[in-house]
Design an enzyme around this catalytic site. Structure first.
Site, PDB file in Angstrom:
ATOM      1  CE  LYS A 152      -2.024  25.707  19.372  1.00 13.30           C
ATOM      2  NZ  LYS A 152      -2.212  25.575  17.907  1.00 13.30           N
ATOM      3  CD  GLU A 196      10.466  15.533  23.494  1.00 18.99           C
ATOM      4  OE1 GLU A 196      11.412  15.514  22.682  1.00 18.99           O
ATOM      5  OE2 GLU A 196      10.502  14.929  24.578  1.00 18.99           O
ATOM      6  CB  CYS A 222      12.375  17.383  15.654  1.00 21.39           C
ATOM      7  SG  CYS A 222      11.823  15.750  16.176  1.00 21.39           S
ATOM      8  CD  GLU A 282      14.485  22.644  13.778  1.00 19.87           C
ATOM      9  OE1 GLU A 282      13.860  23.558  14.349  1.00 19.87           O
ATOM     10  OE2 GLU A 282      14.279  21.436  13.992  1.00 19.87           O
TER      11      GLU A 282
HETATM   12  P1  NAD Z   1       6.042  26.173  16.436  1.00 20.15           P
HETATM   13  O1  NAD Z   1       6.867  26.273  17.651  1.00 20.15           O
HETATM   14  O2  NAD Z   1       5.899  27.348  15.561  1.00 20.15           O
HETATM   15  O3  NAD Z   1       4.533  25.736  16.815  1.00 20.15           O
HETATM   16  C1  NAD Z   1       4.256  24.572  17.555  1.00 20.15           C
HETATM   17  C2  NAD Z   1       2.895  24.700  18.189  1.00 20.15           C
HETATM   18  O4  NAD Z   1       2.921  25.755  19.131  1.00 20.15           O
HETATM   19  C3  NAD Z   1       1.754  25.013  17.235  1.00 20.15           C
HETATM   20  O5  NAD Z   1       0.614  24.298  17.646  1.00 20.15           O
HETATM   21  C4  NAD Z   1       1.545  26.505  17.437  1.00 20.15           C
HETATM   22  O6  NAD Z   1       0.250  26.956  17.157  1.00 20.15           O
HETATM   23  C5  NAD Z   1       1.843  26.644  18.906  1.00 20.15           C
HETATM   24  N1  NAD Z   1       2.260  27.980  19.330  1.00 20.15           N
HETATM   25  C6  NAD Z   1       2.827  28.975  18.602  1.00 20.15           C
HETATM   26  N2  NAD Z   1       3.104  30.037  19.385  1.00 20.15           N
HETATM   27  C7  NAD Z   1       2.719  29.696  20.639  1.00 20.15           C
HETATM   28  C8  NAD Z   1       2.772  30.358  21.898  1.00 20.15           C
HETATM   29  N3  NAD Z   1       3.267  31.590  22.023  1.00 20.15           N
HETATM   30  N4  NAD Z   1       2.329  29.698  22.991  1.00 20.15           N
HETATM   31  C9  NAD Z   1       1.855  28.447  22.895  1.00 20.15           C
HETATM   32  N5  NAD Z   1       1.766  27.759  21.720  1.00 20.15           N
HETATM   33  C10 NAD Z   1       2.195  28.386  20.611  1.00 20.15           C
HETATM   34  O7  NAD Z   1       6.618  24.930  15.631  1.00 20.15           O
HETATM   35  P2  NAD Z   1       6.155  24.355  14.233  1.00 20.15           P
HETATM   36  O8  NAD Z   1       6.578  25.275  13.149  1.00 20.15           O
HETATM   37  O9  NAD Z   1       4.733  23.945  14.308  1.00 20.15           O
HETATM   38  O10 NAD Z   1       7.021  23.007  14.168  1.00 20.15           O
HETATM   39  C11 NAD Z   1       8.346  22.958  13.781  1.00 20.15           C
HETATM   40  C12 NAD Z   1       9.241  22.872  14.989  1.00 20.15           C
HETATM   41  O11 NAD Z   1       8.842  21.782  15.820  1.00 20.15           O
HETATM   42  C13 NAD Z   1      10.683  22.580  14.613  1.00 20.15           C
HETATM   43  O12 NAD Z   1      11.524  23.383  15.384  1.00 20.15           O
HETATM   44  C14 NAD Z   1      10.847  21.113  14.972  1.00 20.15           C
HETATM   45  O13 NAD Z   1      12.178  20.725  15.235  1.00 20.15           O
HETATM   46  C15 NAD Z   1       9.979  21.001  16.180  1.00 20.15           C
HETATM   47  N6  NAD Z   1       9.605  19.603  16.417  1.00 20.15           N
HETATM   48  C16 NAD Z   1      10.182  18.937  17.473  1.00 20.15           C
HETATM   49  C17 NAD Z   1       9.880  17.592  17.702  1.00 20.15           C
HETATM   50  C18 NAD Z   1      10.506  16.830  18.844  1.00 20.15           C
HETATM   51  O14 NAD Z   1      10.009  15.766  19.205  1.00 20.15           O
HETATM   52  N7  NAD Z   1      11.599  17.295  19.431  1.00 20.15           N
HETATM   53  C19 NAD Z   1       8.977  16.930  16.854  1.00 20.15           C
HETATM   54  C20 NAD Z   1       8.410  17.642  15.812  1.00 20.15           C
HETATM   55  C21 NAD Z   1       8.720  18.983  15.597  1.00 20.15           C
END
Ligand code: NAD
Length: 496
Positions: free
Chosen positions: A193, A267, A301, A398
């Site tokens: 997804k 992650e 991230c 963050e």
């Molecule tokens: P997010 O947590 O809002 O969304 C991530 C994914 O989860 C999306 O596909 C979203 O549709 C899905 N999602 C949202 N709510 C959900 C739920 N209740 N259950 C299951 N899935 C759900 O994050 P974002 O805004 O897309 O990305 C930014 C964040 O990602 C930042 O915090 C960043 O640090 C983190 N990030 C971490 C890494 C890593 O490797 N540690 C890499 C990239 C991004």
């Protein structure tokens, strides 16, 4: 080469036999509801595509397809070498289509095409790397028992089953490259997804997976919002969730996974410290720290967002990083001179600028940047904020934008304590010419990755993972493969 947005999206949507399709059991299928949603170009704010709006029913269908593929052993019954050949082919196909992928990712995420090409190279590399691992999955041989009765034991590594892969929008193909190749090398069947904010390259990848010879149902792709992710995370027939995203959603994933106690890899976010000691090579620091925080407009991230500088070189370093930030050119993704693209959305831009304002309200000083650029797209200047303190909101939370907050220190141990004084623990860097001191500090820092005289560094060979609330488990390297494997012990009695 001039490529229009329509030509770029055609690469993804053409791949999906037209707009609004999900990949389920090897076929491109409309969402059960028939609904689609809009995808916007963050460089202009314009709608560039409509993709299928997957809901729970679609996730159910995708999971059922993955389950069938797994139980019928369509993929895991192949030898490791055979799986490796298919994964290698995927990497070749990504490389062949690197330009289309890079332009599509740039259109979807905003990152300059020149940098999107590097990301696509990373994704191709990840498939190549795990292609090599697919036939090197083995266990241990163990002798146990006593003189009176001996046993011969061995361990088997088996695929965990159906894996749900949920990724963030900031670098979709890189995030996918950190999950899918390892899951496939292990022999899992997957439901991917992508983020609703950047789903296009996932769809293009779907076509390539089929072209490479992956059996139907082994990878299913559902484009949708939080409810689709939640349905996957809570699904009773999913054995494993690997999630990349925010800490807040990471917690929800854990709660959703509770029902069938599925395995979870997380992650999550970071607030990575950058420690500059007085003996550092300052010319290298300015550029390296700026790259470490501003790359992809800070939407990474591991971005180094808390700058801790020894007071003897504080002013010089703050000015040097600010100058390096000012020298970066913001531009639309296809602009060959652009160093940085826009932020992902208007909402995100407001969030980023809100953090900078909160810093100023709490007594910090904006040294450079701090403003939106233009009125088309979501561009925000690389921003250096001085006089920050660990208790400020912009230092604790963050931001996920091109913003660094600088603080000075006198004593290194005090700086290490500040560096560790956060709930995150994803990455860090130490800048010093004194190698033994830098290595000592690297051991003291509570983070999954520490750079010495570099912040943005790494590769598929090195595991990444978060300490504290930055995550559970690892991606990349052999550790990343292990996340998709179960270990079985087989024991037989030996004749005396
Ligand atoms: P997010 O947590 O809002 O969304 C991530 C994914 O989860 C999306 O596909 C979203 O549709 C899905 N999602 C949202 N709510 C959900 C739920 N209740 N259950 C299951 N899935 C759900 O994050 P974002 O805004 O897309 O990305 C930014 C964040 O990602 C930042 O915090 C960043 O640090 C983190 N990030 C971490 C890494 C890593 O490797 N540690 C890499 C990239 C991004």
């Amino acid at each position: 080469m001039t490529v229009t947005a329509a030509e770029s999206t055609a690469f993804a949507l053409g791949a999906a036999d037209g707009p609004g399709r999900l990949l389920i059991d090897g076929a491109w299928t409309a969402a059960a509801s028939g609904e689609t949603f809009e995808v916007r170009d963050p460089g202009t704010g314009e709608v560039v595509a409509q993709v299928a709006h997957a809901a729970e029913a679609d996730v159910d269908a995708a999971v059922a397809a993955a389950r069938r593929a797994f139980e019928e052993k369509r993929w895991r019954s192949l030898s490791g070498a055979q799986r490796g050949v298919v994964l290698w082919r995927v990497s070749e196909l990504i490389t062949q289509h690197l330009e289309e992928f890079a332009r599509l990712e740039s259109l979807d995420v905003g990152i300059p095409v020149s940098q999107a090409r590097l990301m696509m190279g990373e994704a191709a590399n990840a498939f190549r790397y795990y292609a090599g691992w697919a036939d090197k999955i083995d266990g241990r041989s163990v002798e146990i028992g006593s003189a009176a009765q001996r046993f011969q034991g061995y361990t088997l590594k088996e695929p965990v089953g159906v894996a749900g892969l949920i990724v963030a929008w900031n670098a979709p193909m890189v995030n996918i490259g950190m999950k899918l190749p390892a899951a496939l090398a292990a022999g899992c069947a997957c439901v991917l997804k992508p983020s609703e904010q950047a789903p296009l390259t996932s769809l293009a990848l779907g076509r390539l997976l089929r072209e490479a010879g992956l059996p139907d149902g082994v990878v299913n792709i559902v484009t949708g919002f939080a409810p689709a992710g939640a349905a996957l995370a809570g699904h009773e027939d999913v054995d494993k969730i690997s999630f990349t995203g925010s800490v807040e959603v990471g917690r929800k994933i854990l709660r959703a996974a509770e029902g069938n106690l599925k395995k979870v890899t997380l992650e999550l976010g970071g607030k990575s410290p950058v420690l500059v000691l007085p003996d550092a090579d300052l010319a290298g620091v300015f550029d390296g720290v700026a790259k470490g925080v501003f790359w992809n407009s800070g939407q990474i991230c591991t971005s180094g967002t808390r700058l801790l500088v020894h007071r003897d070189v504080y002013d010089e370093v703050v000015q040097g990083v600010a100058d390096a930030g000012r020298a970066l050119r913001l531009g639309y993704g296809t602009d060959p001179d652009a160093d940085l693209g826009p932020l992902i959305s208007q909402q995100h831009l407001e969030r980023v600028s809100g953090y900078v304002h909160s810093g100023v309200e709490e007594g910090a000083t904006v040294v450079s940047g701090g403003r939106q650029v233009g009125d088309r797209g979501y561009f925000y200047e690389p921003t250096v904020v001085a006089d920050a303190r660990p208790d400020m909101r912009m230092i604790r939370e963050e931001i996920f934008g091109p913003v660094i907050g600088a603080m000075s220190f006198e004593d290194v141990d005090e700086a290490i304590a500040v560096a560790n004084g956060t709930s995150f623990g994803l990455a860090a860097s130490v800048w010093s010419r004194d190698a033994s001191r830098a290595h000592r500090i690297a051991r003291e820092i509570k983070a999954g990755r520490v750079g010495i005289n570099v912040h943005r560094a790494g590769g598929v060979q090195m595991p990444v993972g978060g300490y504290k609330q930055s995550g559970w488990g690892h991606e990349n390297g052999p550790e990343g493969l292990d996340e998709y494997l179960e270990t079985k012990s087989v024991i037989s009695i030996l004749d005396r």
